[in-house]
Motif scaffolding. Structure first.
Motif, PDB file in Angstrom:
ATOM      1  N   GLY A 114       0.839  -1.195   0.000  1.00 15.20           N
ATOM      2  CA  GLY A 114       0.000   0.000   0.000  1.00 15.20           C
ATOM      3  C   GLY A 114       0.871   1.240   0.000  1.00 15.20           C
ATOM      4  N   GLY A 115       0.383   2.296   0.642  1.00 17.48           N
ATOM      5  CA  GLY A 115       1.160   3.524   0.683  1.00 17.48           C
ATOM      6  C   GLY A 115       0.784   4.476  -0.437  1.00 17.48           C
ATOM      7  N   LEU A 116      -0.512   4.656  -0.631  1.00 16.59           N
ATOM      8  CA  LEU A 116      -1.013   5.577  -1.647  1.00 16.59           C
ATOM      9  C   LEU A 116      -2.002   6.539  -0.993  1.00 16.59           C
ATOM     10  CD1 LEU A 116      -1.755   3.016  -4.535  1.00 16.59           C
ATOM     11  CD2 LEU A 116       0.301   4.401  -4.235  1.00 16.59           C
ATOM     12  N   VAL A 117      -1.926   7.795  -1.366  1.00 13.31           N
ATOM     13  CA  VAL A 117      -2.832   8.810  -0.835  1.00 13.31           C
ATOM     14  C   VAL A 117      -3.850   9.159  -1.914  1.00 13.31           C
ATOM     15  CG1 VAL A 117      -3.026  11.173   0.037  1.00 13.31           C
ATOM     16  CG2 VAL A 117      -1.114   9.731   0.744  1.00 13.31           C
ATOM     17  N   ASN A 170      -5.211  -5.435   3.771  1.00 14.38           N
ATOM     18  CA  ASN A 170      -3.795  -5.105   3.935  1.00 14.38           C
ATOM     19  C   ASN A 170      -3.474  -4.623   5.347  1.00 14.38           C
ATOM     20  OD1 ASN A 170      -1.124  -4.725   2.751  1.00 14.38           O
ATOM     21  ND2 ASN A 170      -1.514  -2.536   2.976  1.00 14.38           N
ATOM     22  N   GLY A 171      -4.481  -4.054   6.030  1.00 11.84           N
ATOM     23  CA  GLY A 171      -4.266  -3.548   7.377  1.00 11.84           C
ATOM     24  C   GLY A 171      -3.833  -2.098   7.442  1.00 11.84           C
ATOM     25  N   CYS A 172      -3.902  -1.389   6.301  1.00 12.73           N
ATOM     26  CA  CYS A 172      -3.544   0.027   6.297  1.00 12.73           C
ATOM     27  C   CYS A 172      -4.807   0.876   6.431  1.00 12.73           C
ATOM     28  CB  CYS A 172      -2.795   0.393   5.012  1.00 12.73           C
ATOM     29  SG  CYS A 172      -3.703   0.072   3.482  1.00 12.73           S
ATOM     30  N   CYS A 173      -4.627   2.193   6.572  1.00 10.40           N
ATOM     31  CA  CYS A 173      -5.759   3.123   6.706  1.00 10.40           C
ATOM     32  C   CYS A 173      -6.682   2.701   7.858  1.00 10.40           C
ATOM     33  CB  CYS A 173      -6.548   3.215   5.400  1.00 10.40           C
ATOM     34  SG  CYS A 173      -5.551   3.659   3.969  1.00 10.40           S
ATOM     35  N   PRO A 202     -13.421  -0.148  12.130  1.00 10.79           N
ATOM     36  CA  PRO A 202     -13.093  -0.634  10.780  1.00 10.79           C
ATOM     37  C   PRO A 202     -13.331   0.470   9.746  1.00 10.79           C
ATOM     38  CG  PRO A 202     -15.264  -1.411  11.404  1.00 10.79           C
ATOM     39  CD  PRO A 202     -14.727  -0.645  12.597  1.00 10.79           C
ATOM     40  N   THR A 203     -12.478   1.491   9.772  1.00  6.04           N
ATOM     41  CA  THR A 203     -12.691   2.665   8.916  1.00  6.04           C
ATOM     42  C   THR A 203     -12.642   2.322   7.429  1.00  6.04           C
ATOM     43  OG1 THR A 203     -10.341   3.158   9.272  1.00  6.04           O
ATOM     44  CG2 THR A 203     -11.933   4.397  10.572  1.00  6.04           C
ATOM     45  N   PHE A 222     -12.518   9.008  12.653  1.00  8.05           N
ATOM     46  CA  PHE A 222     -12.365   7.673  13.214  1.00  8.05           C
ATOM     47  C   PHE A 222     -11.047   7.011  12.818  1.00  8.05           C
ATOM     48  CE2 PHE A 222     -16.880   8.575  12.702  1.00  8.05           C
ATOM     49  CZ  PHE A 222     -17.366   8.282  13.970  1.00  8.05           C
ATOM     50  N   ARG A 223     -10.244   7.684  11.997  1.00 12.38           N
ATOM     51  CA  ARG A 223      -8.969   7.129  11.554  1.00 12.38           C
ATOM     52  C   ARG A 223      -7.934   7.216  12.675  1.00 12.38           C
ATOM     53  NH1 ARG A 223      -8.243   7.073   5.671  1.00 12.38           N
ATOM     54  NH2 ARG A 223      -5.994   6.863   6.021  1.00 12.38           N
ATOM     55  N   GLY A 224      -7.053   6.223  12.722  1.00  9.42           N
ATOM     56  CA  GLY A 224      -6.018   6.216  13.738  1.00  9.42           C
ATOM     57  C   GLY A 224      -4.619   6.352  13.187  1.00  9.42           C
ATOM     58  N   ASP A 225      -4.497   6.514  11.871  1.00 10.68           N
ATOM     59  CA  ASP A 225      -3.169   6.555  11.249  1.00 10.68           C
ATOM     60  C   ASP A 225      -2.768   7.937  10.756  1.00 10.68           C
ATOM     61  OD1 ASP A 225      -5.212   6.441   9.334  1.00 10.68           O
ATOM     62  OD2 ASP A 225      -3.897   5.571   7.825  1.00 10.68           O
ATOM     63  N   ASN A 226      -3.664   8.913  10.833  1.00  9.79           N
ATOM     64  CA  ASN A 226      -3.364  10.253  10.350  1.00  9.79           C
ATOM     65  C   ASN A 226      -3.250  11.242  11.506  1.00  9.79           C
ATOM     66  OD1 ASN A 226      -3.365   9.490   7.657  1.00  9.79           O
ATOM     67  ND2 ASN A 226      -5.540   9.903   7.389  1.00  9.79           N
ATOM     68  N   PRO A 227      -2.155  11.963  11.619  1.00  7.81           N
ATOM     69  CA  PRO A 227      -1.989  12.915  12.729  1.00  7.81           C
ATOM     70  C   PRO A 227      -2.881  14.141  12.568  1.00  7.81           C
ATOM     71  CG  PRO A 227      -0.161  13.103  11.176  1.00  7.81           C
ATOM     72  CD  PRO A 227      -0.972  11.907  10.742  1.00  7.81           C
TER      73      PRO A 227
END
Length: 253
Positions: A85-88, A136-139, A163-164, A210-215
């Motif tokens: 992954g790793g796409l915005v 994948n477990g991202c986002c 589960p965003t 609800f996201r936990g990966d974005n500051p």
């Protein structure tokens, strides 16, 4: 979490890449099928789809790497590794839009008409992509409160998370359905494309809470929420402008 769905000899089938590929194929096929309804030559659809895909992937990766610059400056070879992954999305949207505008101008196709054709299927393709994100477990989402019935636990974790990815996929399927119905009743060129921009930006703004990966970078908002707000304002103004222009053309006629 199933980042790798299968292994065929030395080759790995990655869930994220597979779902993105399926989403792209389905969206392009449906756009190809309905191109004549918009007066667009079907033969141009496949080429347009490829141009958008290439531009979108490049843009999505550039923005992701820029947002995680400290990580990639130490691991430069990881920049070209898309398997995990790793796409915005907003990077894909902006660069894909630029690539599409270039292609459409070269082929003398009206941008707004092509946008109205592709908009619903773009949302559908994104829904597939978000399922890929879940596998994948991202986002991933932030910690969910005890008793929340839709929480998930990823491997090697003990945290119950929202589960965003699934929230996004369901919302995108709803946007797809709305736009397909709206598509049959459109009044002016650009109506559906701008409608997509409005609906998607609202969806993204809401899910980001609800996201936990974005500051959080400003007033408790993420960079994606700030971009969503900007896109919503731009699309709303363009929508009102084109709506008034269409209404004035009816009066003058």
């Amino acid at each position: 979490m199933h980042p790798i769905l299968a292994k065929i000899g030395p080759l790995y089938v990655y869930s994220y890449g597979l779902m993105v590929a399926i989403g792209f194929a389905v969206a392009t096929l449906l756009a190809y099928r309905h191109a004549s309804d918009f007066g667009i030559n079907k033969e141009k659809i496949i080429d347009l789809g490829m141009v958008m895909l290439i531009g979108g992937i490049i843009g999505a990766r550039i923005v992701y790497v820029a947002l995680n610059f400290q990580y990639y400056i130490r691991r430069p070879l990881e920049i070209i590794n898309l398997a995990r992954g790793g796409l915005v999305w907003y990077g894909a949207f902006i660069f894909g839009l630029i690539a599409a505008a270039w292609f459409l101008k070269r082929n003398r196709i009206v941008f707004w008409i092509a946008g109205d054709l592709f908009a619903p299927y773009l949302a559908l393709a994104q829904a597939f992509g978000r399922i890929g994100c879940f596998l994948n477990g991202c986002c991933y989402g932030s910690a969910a409160p005890p008793g929340f019935i839709l929480d998930v636990v990823f491997p090697k974790e003990s945290i119950l998370r929202y589960p965003t990815q699934i929230f996004s996929a369901v919302a995108l399927l709803l946007i797809f359905a709305i736009l397909r119905i709206w598509q049959k009743k459109r009044h002016f060129n650009g109506e559906i494309f701008l409608g997509y921009g409005l609906l998607y930006s609202m969806k993204r703004f809401g899910v980001e809470f609800f996201r936990g990966d974005n500051p959080r970078i400003l007033y408790g908002l993420t960079i994606s929420q700030l971009i969503s707000a900007a896109i919503f304002i731009v699309c709303l103004n363009l929508f009102i402008y084109r709506l008034l222009k269409w209404k004035s053309s009816l009066i003058s006629a």
